[in-house]
Design an enzyme around this catalytic site. Structure first.
Site, PDB file in Angstrom:
ATOM      1  CG  HIS A 206      -0.264  15.086  -6.454  1.00 42.27           C
ATOM      2  ND1 HIS A 206      -0.936  14.338  -7.362  1.00 42.27           N
ATOM      3  CD2 HIS A 206       1.213  15.190  -6.895  1.00 42.27           C
ATOM      4  CE1 HIS A 206      -0.312  14.198  -8.268  1.00 42.27           C
ATOM      5  NE2 HIS A 206       1.350  14.323  -7.899  1.00 42.27           N
TER       6      HIS A 206
ATOM      7  CG  ASP B 155      -9.011  16.311  -1.146  1.00 43.65           C
ATOM      8  OD1 ASP B 155      -7.464  15.881  -1.330  1.00 43.65           O
ATOM      9  OD2 ASP B 155     -10.149  15.327  -1.254  1.00 43.65           O
TER      10      ASP B 155
HETATM   11  P1  ADP Z   1      -6.171  11.245  -2.348  1.00 45.49           P
HETATM   12  O1  ADP Z   1      -5.058  11.515  -3.206  1.00 45.49           O
HETATM   13  O2  ADP Z   1      -6.012  12.367  -0.864  1.00 45.49           O
HETATM   14  O3  ADP Z   1      -6.416   9.974  -1.692  1.00 45.49           O
HETATM   15  P2  ADP Z   1      -8.292  11.620  -4.358  1.00 45.49           P
HETATM   16  O4  ADP Z   1      -9.801  11.667  -4.098  1.00 45.49           O
HETATM   17  O5  ADP Z   1      -7.504  12.596  -5.284  1.00 45.49           O
HETATM   18  O6  ADP Z   1      -7.386  11.511  -2.966  1.00 45.49           O
HETATM   19  O7  ADP Z   1      -7.909  10.164  -5.022  1.00 45.49           O
HETATM   20  C1  ADP Z   1      -8.195   8.909  -4.362  1.00 45.49           C
HETATM   21  C2  ADP Z   1      -8.122   7.749  -5.501  1.00 45.49           C
HETATM   22  O8  ADP Z   1      -8.037   6.645  -4.748  1.00 45.49           O
HETATM   23  C3  ADP Z   1      -9.109   7.846  -6.363  1.00 45.49           C
HETATM   24  O9  ADP Z   1      -8.928   7.404  -7.643  1.00 45.49           O
HETATM   25  C4  ADP Z   1     -10.026   6.744  -5.599  1.00 45.49           C
HETATM   26  O10 ADP Z   1     -10.991   5.966  -6.552  1.00 45.49           O
HETATM   27  C5  ADP Z   1      -8.953   5.779  -4.854  1.00 45.49           C
HETATM   28  N1  ADP Z   1      -9.431   5.207  -3.651  1.00 45.49           N
HETATM   29  C6  ADP Z   1     -10.064   5.856  -2.722  1.00 45.49           C
HETATM   30  N2  ADP Z   1     -10.518   5.212  -1.636  1.00 45.49           N
HETATM   31  C7  ADP Z   1     -10.451   3.823  -2.329  1.00 45.49           C
HETATM   32  C8  ADP Z   1     -10.879   2.524  -2.219  1.00 45.49           C
HETATM   33  N3  ADP Z   1     -11.738   2.522  -0.667  1.00 45.49           N
HETATM   34  N4  ADP Z   1     -10.883   1.568  -2.578  1.00 45.49           N
HETATM   35  C9  ADP Z   1      -9.994   1.923  -3.609  1.00 45.49           C
HETATM   36  N5  ADP Z   1      -9.738   3.061  -4.177  1.00 45.49           N
HETATM   37  C10 ADP Z   1      -9.879   3.940  -3.507  1.00 45.49           C
HETATM   38  O1  F6P Z   2      -2.333  12.575  -3.057  1.00 45.34           O
HETATM   39  C1  F6P Z   2      -1.844  12.650  -1.760  1.00 45.34           C
HETATM   40  C2  F6P Z   2      -0.878  11.593  -1.207  1.00 45.34           C
HETATM   41  O2  F6P Z   2      -0.204  11.785  -0.149  1.00 45.34           O
HETATM   42  C3  F6P Z   2      -0.036  10.971  -2.200  1.00 45.34           C
HETATM   43  O3  F6P Z   2       1.117  11.351  -2.396  1.00 45.34           O
HETATM   44  C4  F6P Z   2      -0.085   9.639  -1.793  1.00 45.34           C
HETATM   45  O4  F6P Z   2       0.270   8.571  -2.834  1.00 45.34           O
HETATM   46  C5  F6P Z   2      -1.634   9.100  -1.448  1.00 45.34           C
HETATM   47  O5  F6P Z   2      -1.945  10.640  -0.945  1.00 45.34           O
HETATM   48  C6  F6P Z   2      -1.456   8.227  -0.169  1.00 45.34           C
HETATM   49  O6  F6P Z   2      -0.889   8.391   0.806  1.00 45.34           O
HETATM   50  P1  F6P Z   2       0.338   7.499   1.458  1.00 45.34           P
HETATM   51  O7  F6P Z   2       1.466   7.331   0.203  1.00 45.34           O
HETATM   52  O8  F6P Z   2       0.935   8.166   2.556  1.00 45.34           O
HETATM   53  O9  F6P Z   2      -0.245   6.126   1.659  1.00 45.34           O
END
Ligand code: ADP
Ligand code: F6P
Length: 448
Positions: free
Chosen positions: A159, A353
């Protein structure tokens, strides 16, 4: 096709299933909604060493999905999750080798936990299951499963970004890691760059397997419907009333250094300095739930952000205006959708990212008559699919400032044109199509 078995480090607890923060959980929710499935991983709980000897997965079935989870000992949690996965692999894969804090001992724990996962999963598997392993915590799990005799098709999806081999090989044991990937039948990555980097590394190490691109998406139709339905939600209304007619700029990220939040704050500060006509006339809401708060680098980041937000608010704020509203707890998904729809601008400016689902969610949530503007980093995996956003270099505060000014003064017709061009890809590449494409490849292996 047999049962789908998903394996990831984190398996959402029943409460997290309502509001997952993190791309993996969000994307898989959709993939698991069809057919019988098993989701195996860490419970999120830690136990004492003495309790570890007769560990067994605990199982909970909700509708068609069985969640099977195991606890980790304090030492396993520390070496496997905090140190090796999030203190070594995470920074390295996000091109931040300087933050990597390598120790051979942590690597041993990482390998041991991957073997533990394989041993604990083995009795739960059926001969016709297809197995889908997720993310950097579990690079060697395919190999560990083969070592305990599993012959089912196994796929792996990363991912997060995969860096160029010249950087990746800074990891002691990188070649061994590349060789362990040979056990997978299908390897998926988010972008062309990531696949090129991984395939170059595999070639340099003499490994035959190759990675393919499967960009991840969201469920745009349901997200859009949720955003619209939320317009009259009490909390969305509360936010709207608090704006008192001022435009809203929104940022939504896990509190992670890869997301470029301090750089974004500096960009916003440069914007207030260089375009003082916006002072008091705009509201920036940054939602950044604490993530991996026990890892040192993340603690430092939180401290830095607390200080920077406080400094900017002290310097530019007024008795009736706070430049940055900054909250560090998660927000329920339906509310998030409503907030995105209300926001005139989204700042999605990661330094690096894998994909970034927030960018896609923001586009899906917009009102087509009056859409907001997406400001997106060149270094988000989503950038190649979203060239009609305002693309910025997140390291350049002035570029962020210019983009904010441009977004806030953009005509409605330009906003509509840009949104119309962004929409098709968000609707075409979805969480469903991503999972289907990947699983189809795995099934072909099963049949072939
Ligand atoms: P990552 O996998 O690194 O966290 P992404 O942008 O691909 O980054 O995915 C983040 C997901 O988590 C999105 O679906 C987003 O809506 C959710 N998310 C991120 N921040 C928050 C938050 N403050 N509250 C609820 N959901 C969140
Ligand atoms: O998308 C990247 C990622 O590391 C996922 O594998 C993971 O579930 C998410 O971010 C949140 O991180 P963590 O599991 O360390 O809280």
């Amino acid at each position: 096709m047999g049962r789908l078995v998903v394996v990831s480090n984190r398996v959402p607890s029943s409460s997290d299933r309502q509001q997952p923060a993190g791309g993996l959980a969000v994307a898989l929710q959709d993939a698991l909604s069809h057919g019988e499935a098993l989701w195996f991983g860490w419970s999120g709980q830690q136990i004492a060493q003495a309790e570890a000897s007769n560990r067994k997965p605990s199982e909970e079935t909700v509708d068609n999905v069985t969640y099977a989870t195991i606890d980790l000992t304090h030492a396993e949690f520390d070496g496997f999750y905090q140190k090796y996965s999030n203190g070594i692999l995470w920074p390295l894969c996000h091109y931040r080798a300087g933050l990597m804090d390598y120790s051979r001992k942590d690597r041993e724990v990482y390998l041991t936990v991957n073997h533990l996962f394989a041993q604990q999963l083995r009795p739960l598997l059926r001969p016709d299951d297809i197995i889908w392993v997720h993310d950097y915590h579990l690079f060697p799990l395919g190999q560990a499963l083969r070592d305990v005799g599993i012959t089912n098709p196994i796929g792996f999806f990363l991912h997060i970004p995969f860096p160029p081999w010249s950087l990746m090989k800074a990891l002691p044991g990188a070649e061994r890691l590349m060789h362990s990937l040979e056990s997978y039948d299908v390897i998926g990555l988010q972008t062309e760059d990531d696949a090129r980097n991984m395939n170059d590394g595999l070639e340099q190490c003499g490994v035959q397997t190759r990675g393919q691109v499967f960009p991840i998406g969201i469920d745009p139709a349901s997200f859009a419907a949720q955003a619209k339905a939320c317009e009259d939600d009490f909390d969305v209304q509360r936010l709207q009333q608090s704006l008192r007619g001022r435009p809203l700029v929104i940022g939504v990220d896990r509190l992670d250094y890869s997301k470029g939040i301090p750089e974004r704050f500096h960009g916003y500060e440069a914007f207030l300095k260089r375009f003082p006509e916006h002072k008091g006339k705009v509201m920036y809401l940054q939602i950044a739930p604490v993530s991996r708060g026990t890892v040192e680098e993340y603690r430092r980041l939180k401290q830095d952000l607390d200080e920077t937000a406080g400094r900017i608010n002290g310097m530019y704020g007024d008795f009736d205006w706070t430049p940055i509203r900054y909250i560090t707890h998660p927000v329920p998904r339906h509310l998030l959708a409503g907030f995105y729809r209300l926001a005139d601008v989204a700042l999605v400016t990661p330094l690096r990212d894998g994909m970034n689902l927030v960018a896609k969610e923001y586009v899906a949530a917009q009102d087509e008559e009056d859409p907001g503007v997406l400001i997106l980093s060149h270094f988000a995996g989503a950038a190649p699919e979203m060239e009609d956003a305002l693309l910025v270099n997140p390291h350049d505060a002035d570029e962020i400032a210019d983009a904010l000014h441009k977004a806030l003064t953009m005509t409605q017709s330009e906003r509509q044109e840009r949104w119309e061009r962004l929409k098709p890809d968000v609707w075409r590449v979805t969480a469903g199509s991503w999972a289907r494409d990947f699983i189809e490849q795995l099934v072909r292996v099963e049949r072939g």
